[in-house]
Design a protein around this motif. Structure first.
Motif, PDB file in Angstrom:
ATOM      1  N   LEU A 191      43.790  41.087  23.492  1.00 15.26           N
ATOM      2  CA  LEU A 191      42.432  40.756  23.904  1.00 15.26           C
ATOM      3  C   LEU A 191      42.388  39.406  24.608  1.00 15.26           C
ATOM      4  N   GLU A 192      43.107  38.434  24.050  1.00 18.87           N
ATOM      5  CA  GLU A 192      43.119  37.106  24.655  1.00 18.87           C
ATOM      6  C   GLU A 192      43.778  37.131  26.029  1.00 18.87           C
ATOM      7  N   SER A 193      44.849  37.922  26.169  1.00 16.56           N
ATOM      8  CA  SER A 193      45.532  38.030  27.459  1.00 16.56           C
ATOM      9  C   SER A 193      44.612  38.676  28.497  1.00 16.56           C
ATOM     10  N   LYS A 194      43.943  39.754  28.111  1.00 13.56           N
ATOM     11  CA  LYS A 194      43.019  40.412  29.034  1.00 13.56           C
ATOM     12  C   LYS A 194      41.856  39.501  29.393  1.00 13.56           C
ATOM     13  N   ALA A 195      41.380  38.783  28.406  1.00 11.98           N
ATOM     14  CA  ALA A 195      40.242  37.893  28.653  1.00 11.98           C
ATOM     15  C   ALA A 195      40.597  36.817  29.662  1.00 11.98           C
ATOM     16  N   ALA A 196      41.849  36.325  29.594  1.00 12.48           N
ATOM     17  CA  ALA A 196      42.277  35.294  30.546  1.00 12.48           C
ATOM     18  C   ALA A 196      42.228  35.818  31.972  1.00 12.48           C
ATOM     19  N   SER A 197      42.516  37.124  32.143  1.00 13.56           N
ATOM     20  CA  SER A 197      42.494  37.724  33.480  1.00 13.56           C
ATOM     21  C   SER A 197      41.090  38.133  33.899  1.00 13.56           C
ATOM     22  N   VAL A 198      40.420  38.840  33.007  1.00 12.69           N
ATOM     23  CA  VAL A 198      39.122  39.412  33.362  1.00 12.69           C
ATOM     24  C   VAL A 198      38.043  38.343  33.488  1.00 12.69           C
ATOM     25  N   PHE A 199      38.036  37.378  32.545  1.00 15.21           N
ATOM     26  CA  PHE A 199      36.976  36.383  32.533  1.00 15.21           C
ATOM     27  C   PHE A 199      37.407  35.044  33.122  1.00 15.21           C
ATOM     28  N   GLY A 200      38.689  34.964  33.577  1.00 19.15           N
ATOM     29  CA  GLY A 200      39.157  33.740  34.192  1.00 19.15           C
ATOM     30  C   GLY A 200      38.720  33.664  35.646  1.00 19.15           C
ATOM     31  N   PRO A 201      39.440  32.864  36.451  1.00 22.26           N
ATOM     32  CA  PRO A 201      39.132  32.817  37.884  1.00 22.26           C
ATOM     33  C   PRO A 201      39.225  34.216  38.486  1.00 22.26           C
ATOM     34  N   LEU A 205      44.662  41.214  43.707  1.00 21.35           N
ATOM     35  CA  LEU A 205      45.647  42.286  43.585  1.00 21.35           C
ATOM     36  C   LEU A 205      47.055  41.713  43.580  1.00 21.35           C
ATOM     37  N   GLU A 206      47.947  42.307  42.789  1.00 17.97           N
ATOM     38  CA  GLU A 206      49.344  41.878  42.686  1.00 17.97           C
ATOM     39  C   GLU A 206      50.237  42.909  43.381  1.00 17.97           C
ATOM     40  N   ASN A 385      45.907  45.729  38.753  1.00 20.69           N
ATOM     41  CA  ASN A 385      45.275  46.075  40.023  1.00 20.69           C
ATOM     42  C   ASN A 385      44.118  47.055  39.820  1.00 20.69           C
ATOM     43  N   SER A 386      44.283  47.948  38.849  1.00 21.32           N
ATOM     44  CA  SER A 386      43.192  48.862  38.530  1.00 21.32           C
ATOM     45  C   SER A 386      42.004  48.089  37.980  1.00 21.32           C
ATOM     46  N   MET A 387      42.307  47.086  37.148  1.00 24.37           N
ATOM     47  CA  MET A 387      41.254  46.244  36.585  1.00 24.37           C
ATOM     48  C   MET A 387      40.536  45.475  37.685  1.00 24.37           C
ATOM     49  N   VAL A 388      41.304  44.914  38.630  1.00 25.00           N
ATOM     50  CA  VAL A 388      40.700  44.155  39.728  1.00 25.00           C
ATOM     51  C   VAL A 388      39.784  45.058  40.545  1.00 25.00           C
ATOM     52  N   SER A 389      40.223  46.287  40.773  1.00 24.43           N
ATOM     53  CA  SER A 389      39.426  47.217  41.561  1.00 24.43           C
ATOM     54  C   SER A 389      38.162  47.650  40.820  1.00 24.43           C
ATOM     55  N   ASN A 390      38.184  47.530  39.487  1.00 26.92           N
ATOM     56  CA  ASN A 390      37.023  47.944  38.691  1.00 26.92           C
ATOM     57  C   ASN A 390      36.631  46.810  37.739  1.00 26.92           C
ATOM     58  N   SER A 393      33.442  47.210  35.280  1.00 28.93           N
ATOM     59  CA  SER A 393      33.629  48.108  34.142  1.00 28.93           C
ATOM     60  C   SER A 393      34.666  47.557  33.177  1.00 28.93           C
ATOM     61  N   GLU A 394      35.669  46.824  33.707  1.00 31.82           N
ATOM     62  CA  GLU A 394      36.691  46.231  32.845  1.00 31.82           C
ATOM     63  C   GLU A 394      36.089  45.141  31.960  1.00 31.82           C
ATOM     64  N   LYS A 395      35.184  44.337  32.536  1.00 35.33           N
ATOM     65  CA  LYS A 395      34.533  43.299  31.734  1.00 35.33           C
ATOM     66  C   LYS A 395      33.722  43.930  30.607  1.00 35.33           C
ATOM     67  N   LEU A 396      33.004  44.994  30.946  1.00 29.59           N
ATOM     68  CA  LEU A 396      32.198  45.676  29.928  1.00 29.59           C
ATOM     69  C   LEU A 396      33.082  46.271  28.845  1.00 29.59           C
ATOM     70  N   ARG A 397      34.168  46.914  29.253  1.00 23.76           N
ATOM     71  CA  ARG A 397      35.067  47.536  28.279  1.00 23.76           C
ATOM     72  C   ARG A 397      35.715  46.479  27.382  1.00 23.76           C
ATOM     73  N   LEU A 398      36.160  45.368  27.992  1.00 22.18           N
ATOM     74  CA  LEU A 398      36.790  44.316  27.203  1.00 22.18           C
ATOM     75  C   LEU A 398      35.772  43.656  26.273  1.00 22.18           C
ATOM     76  N   THR A 399      34.548  43.470  26.756  1.00 20.60           N
ATOM     77  CA  THR A 399      33.502  42.882  25.915  1.00 20.60           C
ATOM     78  C   THR A 399      33.266  43.741  24.677  1.00 20.60           C
ATOM     79  N   ASN A 400      33.187  45.039  24.867  1.00 19.32           N
ATOM     80  CA  ASN A 400      32.994  45.940  23.727  1.00 19.32           C
ATOM     81  C   ASN A 400      34.179  45.899  22.774  1.00 19.32           C
ATOM     82  N   GLN A 401      35.378  45.768  23.332  1.00 22.24           N
ATOM     83  CA  GLN A 401      36.573  45.694  22.483  1.00 22.24           C
ATOM     84  C   GLN A 401      36.582  44.404  21.662  1.00 22.24           C
ATOM     85  N   VAL A 402      36.159  43.298  22.294  1.00 24.07           N
ATOM     86  CA  VAL A 402      36.126  42.016  21.578  1.00 24.07           C
ATOM     87  C   VAL A 402      35.129  42.083  20.417  1.00 24.07           C
TER      88      VAL A 402
END
Length: 750
Positions: A191-201, A205-206, A385-390, A393-402
């Motif tokens: 969760l912390e790793s995803k949060a750094a990507s999703v909610f960071g700067p 795409l990689e 890259n899938s997360m970046v493209s979406n 929805s990724e922020k919402l999904r991660l928020t619910n997971q947190v």
């Protein structure tokens, strides 16, 4: 009964909230005109119109407030022609009266039960009891939830947006999440790793890493030419010798030297037979040449394939991808490079000596590990890259997971305890409310019974007789009241003419009070006569002569005694006045020791400080004599600058001139030098403000000037050997100390 009154931002009550707490059945309030007494009486009568103020009733049971103040006078005497009749119970219908008394006792018992239930429910202060325990349970759980928030706020705050600054809102969200079910949430590290990507700067795409293709290089390991011993043709005459000596590779290499040496043997330098050249050529036939050529080609392909893999791995390493375990890949590359170099040397040897059998070190394990590292990285890159493209929805999904993680992992044990404790408290609250509701229904039924009984036994005429009897008894014979056919009262002269508009102020004030006095024991309607009441007298003796003031005081004392005994429907009384004599008259009680308040009474004063009304409770009667009242102003920590001039003058005048026969001029003569000038200034100051409203210059007096004159005021008593009187009157409450150039009153330590 009222237990607490809170007043704020209302009329002359500005600034901090003023509280009258611990109120008893009998409450005496003293304050000068304009201090804020009427505001208190209006608040008791109807607190709903003043949202910044509140009145708290014992057990939450509100009684009927009946208030005598300016509003009552205006409503009943200044705006109508005739007075509304006051219904009271007739004394002849004994059976009905007894039935009403019995039912009233039942209602009182029910009321007491409701108060006890309410006290159990919410405590005596309205915030305790079972409800207080429930709030304590909620508060404790809020604290636990906030600890969870604080613990994870730094790394997961992106998922907590909107809840990070509101403890209750955060708790409510967690409670709702605890009620949900679903698959187990991811681990905290994920969760912390995803949060750094999703909610960071804002993520980008990689590029995926080049996949490793090891099929070609692994195929070399099983190439048959490496296992084959490459030899010349066996039927040639020299084949037997070469095979016997096992020097085929040596002979092959020597042919080159033989050819460049013009047919001479490179070792013995003798001319070789011509047949030897033909034999050597026949021995190393086309098959030999083909096999050796295949080895040479294999060497080139092997070298090229190995270099290609090295370059692919190096590209992955140089990408410095955060999804790749670079150190692990470097380690695998080091193993590959070492084995590749060794295998190159073995193939080179095979190329020089074709008869050798060569076995290559296998790359299967090391390349499988390298491929897996690259593949894992590419899977993560793909997910990123899938997360970046979406991203939405990724922020919402991660928020619910947190939130699922916080609810189902972090707070789960505390939530179970909260649910148990809350459920027990709520069950008790529901039970108490059900009992209260049942008791209220029964009380309402009993009250309806009393209303029915009262309608059959009430009349407005007994009140007429009682009021006229009192009027005649105190010499008011020029007017009386009479009942009309509409159950109203009219004020009339002896000849029957209307007397309301011709009454003197004293007559109207006395009649108004008598009307109110009978109203508190009756009702303006045929029912409600026996309801429990809180009665307020707000300055009831204004404009009354001293002899009338005495009877008013006697009637109010009867009400006080009725309240103390608990035998009537008046359960609590408030008397507010500015009249010192009247206050002393109604507060007299032979059982009071040294003026100390009895258990069933309270003493209060209301005064204005800097234009704002202040309420203060006293352990004993604060009003003794007019002279002591003057000193009480000086004893106050916050002196009123507008009235202090007159107060000091009256003290000096009363004590030194009237009682001691000492001229104020003689007082100044007891000082020398600068102090004499200050004393004369003080006497001039108090005389200037003695009999007039202070002008603007005195209204603007600051605390420093007032304190300097207070110090000189004290020294007047000291220089005339009257300091003991000063200390006695100050009662040890205030000591004036000189601090630098400014003199300030400070409270003496108790």
């Amino acid at each position: 009964m009222i237990k607490r009154i809170e007043i704020a931002d209302c009329a002359s009550y500005a600034g901090s909230i003023e509280v009258m707490d611990g109120l008893q059945p009998v409450n005496f309030v003293y304050g000068p005109n304009g201090a804020g007494k009427t505001t208190v009486s209006r608040l008791i009568e109807d607190a709903s119109t003043r949202p910044t103020c509140s009145v708290h009733w014992l057990g939450g049971t509100k009684m009927e407030p009946v208030v005598y103040n300016r509003d009552f006078i205006d409503a009943n005497f200044n705006s109508t022609t005739n007075l509304k009749g006051i219904f009271t119970l007739g004394k002849k219908d004994i059976e009905t009266q007894n039935k009403i008394d019995e039912t009233k006792e039942e209602i009182d018992a029910i009321t007491q039960k409701i108060e006890q239930l309410n006290q159990t429910l919410q405590g005596s202060d309205g915030i305790g009891g079972i409800q207080g325990k429930l709030e304590a349970v909620r508060s404790a759980f809020r604290d636990e939830c906030w600890k969870v928030k604080t613990k994870h706020d730094a790394r997961l705050q992106g998922a907590l947006v909107g809840y990070r600054n509101d403890k209750q809102k955060f708790t409510d969200r967690l409670i709702s999440e605890c009620a949900k079910t679903g698959s187990p949430p991811p681990q905290l590290t994920e969760l912390e790793s995803k949060a750094a990507s999703v909610f960071g700067p804002a993520p980008t795409l990689e590029q995926p890493l080049p996949e490793l293709n090891d099929a070609a290089i692994l195929a070399f390991e099983n190439d048959p030419v490496l296992k084959k011993r490459i030899l010349g043709k066996a039927e040639v005459d020299i084949a037997g010798m070469i095979q016997k000596l096992g020097n085929s590779d040596w002979v092959k290499q020597g042919i080159g030297f033989f050819e460049v040496n013009n047919g001479d043997c490179p070792f013995c330098q003798q001319k070789a037979p011509e047949q030897l050249t033909a034999s050597l050529a026949e021995y190393f036939d086309e098959a030999f040449v083909s096999d050796t050529a295949e080895v040479a080609a294999l060497k080139d392909r092997y070298n090229l394939e190995g270099l290609r893999i090295q370059q692919s791995v190096q590209v992955a390493i140089d990408s410095k991808s955060r999804f790749l375990d670079i150190e692990a890949l470097k380690a695998e590359k080091a193993i590959f490079d070492s084995r590749f170099q060794l295998n190159q040397q073995r193939i080179e040897n095979k190329s020089r000596e074709p008869s050798q059998v060569v076995t290559l070190d296998s790359f299967s394990g090391v390349l499988a590990s390298a491929k897996q590292l690259v593949s894992d990285a590419n899977c993560k890159i793909q997910a990123h890259n899938s997360m970046v493209s979406n991203i939405g929805s990724e922020k919402l999904r991660l928020t619910n997971q947190v939130w699922a993680f916080l609810a189902r992992v972090e707070i789960v044990s505390a939530f179970k305890k909260y649910e148990t404790d809350r459920g027990n408290a709520q069950k008790a609250i529901d039970s108490l409310r059900a009992q209260i509701s049942k008791a209220l229904i029964e009380k309402t039924r009993k009250e309806e019974e009393i209303k029915t009984l009262e309608k059959s036994a009430t009349s407005v005429k007994p009140t007429v007789n009682e009021i006229n009897k009192i009027l005649r008894g105190f010499g008011f014979r020029n007017f009386s009241i009479a009942a009309t056919s509409e159950n109203l009262y009219k004020i009339c002269r002896g000849d029957g003419s209307d007397a309301k508009t011709t009454l003197s102020e004293g007559e109207r004030s006395f009649l108004t009070f008598l009307y109110f006095y009978h109203l508190i024991k009756g009702s303006k309607s045929e029912s409600g006569i026996t309801s429990n009441r809180v009665v307020v007298f707000d300055d009831p003796v204004s404009s009354l002569d001293s002899d009338v003031l005495f009877i008013v005081g006697s009637l109010i004392r009867e009400v006080i005694e009725e309240v103390r005994s608990g035998r009537g429907q008046i359960k609590q009384v408030f008397i507010l006045t500015h009249n010192v004599y009247f206050h002393k008259e109604i507060t007299f009680n032979k059982n009071r020791s040294a003026g100390a308040a009895l258990k069933d009474e309270t003493f209060w004063t209301i005064r204005k400080v800097s234009g704002s009304s202040k309420v203060k409770r006293h352990a004993k009667n604060p009003i003794t004599t007019s002279y002591d009242l003057l000193w009480s102003e000086v004893r106050e920590p916050n002196l009123a600058s507008q009235t202090i001039q007159n107060t000091l003058r009256r003290i000096l005048e009363n004590y030194f001139r009237i009682l001691g026969g000492i001229s104020l001029d003689d007082v100044a003569a007891s000082f020398d030098g600068e102090e004499k000038l200050i004393c004369k200034s003080l006497l001039s100051w108090v005389n200037d403000g003695s009999h007039a409203i202070p002008d603007d210059v005195y209204i603007a007096l600051d605390e420093t000037v007032v304190n300097k004159y207070l110090e000189v005021f004290k020294k007047v008593f000291a220089n005339l050997n009257q300091l003991s009187h000063y200390n006695m009157m100050m009662g040890g409450a205030i000591v004036l100390e000189t601090v630098g150039p400014v003199v300030s009153p400070v409270t003496k330590a108790q």
